[in-house]
Design an enzyme around this catalytic site. Structure first.
Site, PDB file in Angstrom:
ATOM      1  N   GLU A  95       9.647   1.057  11.035  1.00  0.00           N
ATOM      2  CA  GLU A  95      10.813   1.930  10.830  1.00  0.00           C
ATOM      3  C   GLU A  95      10.259   3.336  10.785  1.00  0.00           C
ATOM      4  OE1 GLU A  95      13.059   4.472   9.743  1.00  0.00           O
ATOM      5  OE2 GLU A  95      12.868   3.712   7.696  1.00  0.00           O
ATOM      6  N   GLU A 136      10.175  16.387  15.057  1.00  0.00           N
ATOM      7  CA  GLU A 136      10.713  16.078  13.741  1.00  0.00           C
ATOM      8  C   GLU A 136      10.050  16.987  12.700  1.00  0.00           C
ATOM      9  OE1 GLU A 136      11.425  12.163  10.903  1.00  0.00           O
ATOM     10  OE2 GLU A 136       9.593  12.316  12.086  1.00  0.00           O
ATOM     11  N   LYS A 179       0.873  -1.170   0.000  1.00  0.00           N
ATOM     12  CA  LYS A 179       0.000   0.000   0.000  1.00  0.00           C
ATOM     13  C   LYS A 179       0.918   1.230   0.000  1.00  0.00           C
ATOM     14  CE  LYS A 179      -2.476   3.482   1.551  1.00  0.00           C
ATOM     15  NZ  LYS A 179      -1.866   4.784   1.922  1.00  0.00           N
ATOM     16  N   CYS A 219      14.233   9.917   6.571  1.00  0.00           N
ATOM     17  CA  CYS A 219      14.063   9.631   7.997  1.00  0.00           C
ATOM     18  C   CYS A 219      15.389   9.615   8.748  1.00  0.00           C
ATOM     19  CB  CYS A 219      13.326   8.303   8.186  1.00  0.00           C
ATOM     20  SG  CYS A 219      14.193   6.871   7.503  1.00  0.00           S
TER      21      CYS A 219
END
Length: 495
Positions: free
Chosen positions: A269, A399, A194, A303
């Protein structure tokens, strides 16, 4: 301007009525709801994808389960590796097509799409293919006492978990999709991918190439849509493993949902507020090019990229001056312009998020360099340096996932460790020094799943990757992925 000409095959693909890829073929969606794919450089709609219904997901998962139980189960480990390598060959053959699809839909600079995303996808897939014949168990001798002369032996098997749900983010959709495909197929699992609704095109094309590579129908399926589509996938009783890459809040929600669905296996992750430490002996002129590349690749939408720079006070002013000058010379432009050094952010919601943090930094007088959005078409912002004033500053803690880097000086090693570890995240970190002894003493004290010395951000398939704390669970790459995609079965025999 050095604008790349869009390939005819890419334009034809963009113009398609996109549905899903299920059981080895393109299928129309169950309903007519669509999502626009917008070119971040131009804000023009370049394609549309379908939103999967619950029935679309049921069909995809059923196809994957049937392929897992039958065609893929009958494929030997050697043949699995051969087919994955054939898929890598086809990615290489259609590299420019895939790179253009990525740049047009995500704003990734074309040379990054070509030489990082597509090129690394090939390398990682070949690496995974090599593990297909190397998944094994152990033999052991139990110590059960014999009462009538009988003996005992035991062994373990590594068996594939079954159907995997691979939920892929928008920043590196092709490459991260390959990580999930490689992990699943190498171990004998099948997969339903997906992709993000912002970046689905390259994985739809990849699924077609998988059939050309000889991977049986149903082994790789792709359903497109938004969060609800992912929820249908995770809740399916046929899904035995969820592999998610993305934000921390979404990852936590997915982890809870997976655990409530019969303890479905999950690996996450997630994001990070990654820190680097520039020590007193670092040569700023030597490290600056590597530092800039690692920090601002794909506009910081990685990331693993660093967002917090902790700089020894004796080097702070020098780094600020030289880094500010270098960033002011960036040529900001279209992702499809080969002369661009810095492209747009990938989508409007993310642009708005990053602008929020830029506005916050401006309001608090924290801007050192950059800090503005560009008043032109496209989701463009300047690469930005800010001063971090306190450990409770939102820009210290949250973040941004963009080209906003906070700088803070430090004096002692003890202060440095406290600053680096003051975060709910623990994905990556790095130390920049020529003092190997000091680096080796600092490494065990830094709370991060991956730590570099004199480099940052870039990965290799032979090295495990993953985070600690809120940055996730599980590990990618090396042989660590095998444990996450297989069940360990113990066998004991009395004879």
């Amino acid at each position: 301007m050095n604008e790349v000409k869009i390939l005819d095959s890419v334009q034809t693909f963009l113009n398609r009525a996109h549905g899903h890829f299920i059981d080895g073929k393109r299928v129309a969606a169950q309903h007519s709801n669509k999502v626009d794919i917008v070119n971040p450089s131009t804000e023009q709609v370049i394609a549309q994808i379908s939103i999967a219904s619950q029935q679309d997901v049921v069909d995809a998962v059923s196809s994957a389960d049937h392929a897992f139980q039958n065609a893929w189960a009958e494929t030997t480990p050697y043949q699995r590796g051969v087919k994955l390598n054939k898929l890598a060959d086809l990615i290489e053959q259609y590299a420019e097509e895939l790179a253009q699809l990525e740049s047009l839909s995500t704003g990734k600079l074309i040379h990054i799409s070509r030489h990082l995303e597509v090129a690394q996808s090939i390398i990682f897939l070949r690496y995974f293919a090599g593990w297909a014949t190397k998944i094994h168990g152990q033999t052991m001798q139990p110590s059960i006492p014999s009462t009538q002369g009988e003996k005992y032996t035991a062994f373990t098997l590594r068996q594939p978990v079954g159907v995997v749900a691979g939920i892929v983010p928008w920043n590196f959709s092709l490459m991260i999709g390959i990580w999930k495909i490689g992990s699943a197929l190498t171990t004998g699992c099948s997969i339903v991918l997906k992709p993000s609704e912002f970046a689905s095109l390259s994985l739809l094309r990849l699924a077609e190439l998988a059939i050309e590579a000889g991977i049986p129908a149903g082994v790789i399926n792709v359903v497109t849509g938004k969060g609800e589509t992912g929820q249908y996938l995770i809740e399916s009783p046929l899904v035995k493993k969820v592999s998610f890459t993305g934000s921390v809040p979404t990852g936590i929600a997915i982890g809870k949902l997976a655990m409530s669905s019969d303890l479905t296996r999950v690996s996450l992750e997630l994001g990070g507020k990654n820190a680097i430490a520039i020590l007193a002996d670092a040569n700023i002129d030597e490290i600056l090019p590597t530092l800039i590349q690692a920090t601002f690749v794909h506009q910081g939408q990685v990331c693993a990229s660093p967002e917090r720079f902790f700089v020894h006070q004796t080097k702070y002013d020098e780094l600020v001056a030289k880094l500010s000058k270098a960033l002011s010379q960036f040529k900001i432009g279209s992702a499809m312009d080969e002369s661009s050094m810095f492209g747009p952010l990938s989508n409007r919601p993310h642009f708005d998020k990053v602008k929020h943090y830029l506005d916050l930094a401006k309001a608090n007088n924290q801007i050192i360099a950059g800090g503005d959005t560009l008043q032109q078409t496209g989701y463009f912002v300047e690469p930005t340096l800010i001063s971090l004033k306190a450990i409770d500053d939102p820009l210290f803690l949250e973040e941004t996932f963009g080209p906003i880097v906070g700088l803070m000086p430090f004096e002692t090693d003890e202060e440095l460790i406290q600053l680096m570890n003051h975060s709910r995240f623990g994905l990556t970190a790095s130390i920049w020094t020529n003092d190997l002894s000091k680096a080796l003493r600092l490494i065990p004290k830094i709370e991060a799943g991956t730590l570099w010395v004199n480099m940052h951000t870039f990965l290799d398939p032979s090295v495990p990757f993953g985070g600690v704390k809120a940055s996730g669970t599980g590990r990618e790459f090396s042989d660590a992925f095998i444990e996450d995609f297989t069940e360990l079965k113990s066998v004991m025999i009395r004879y």
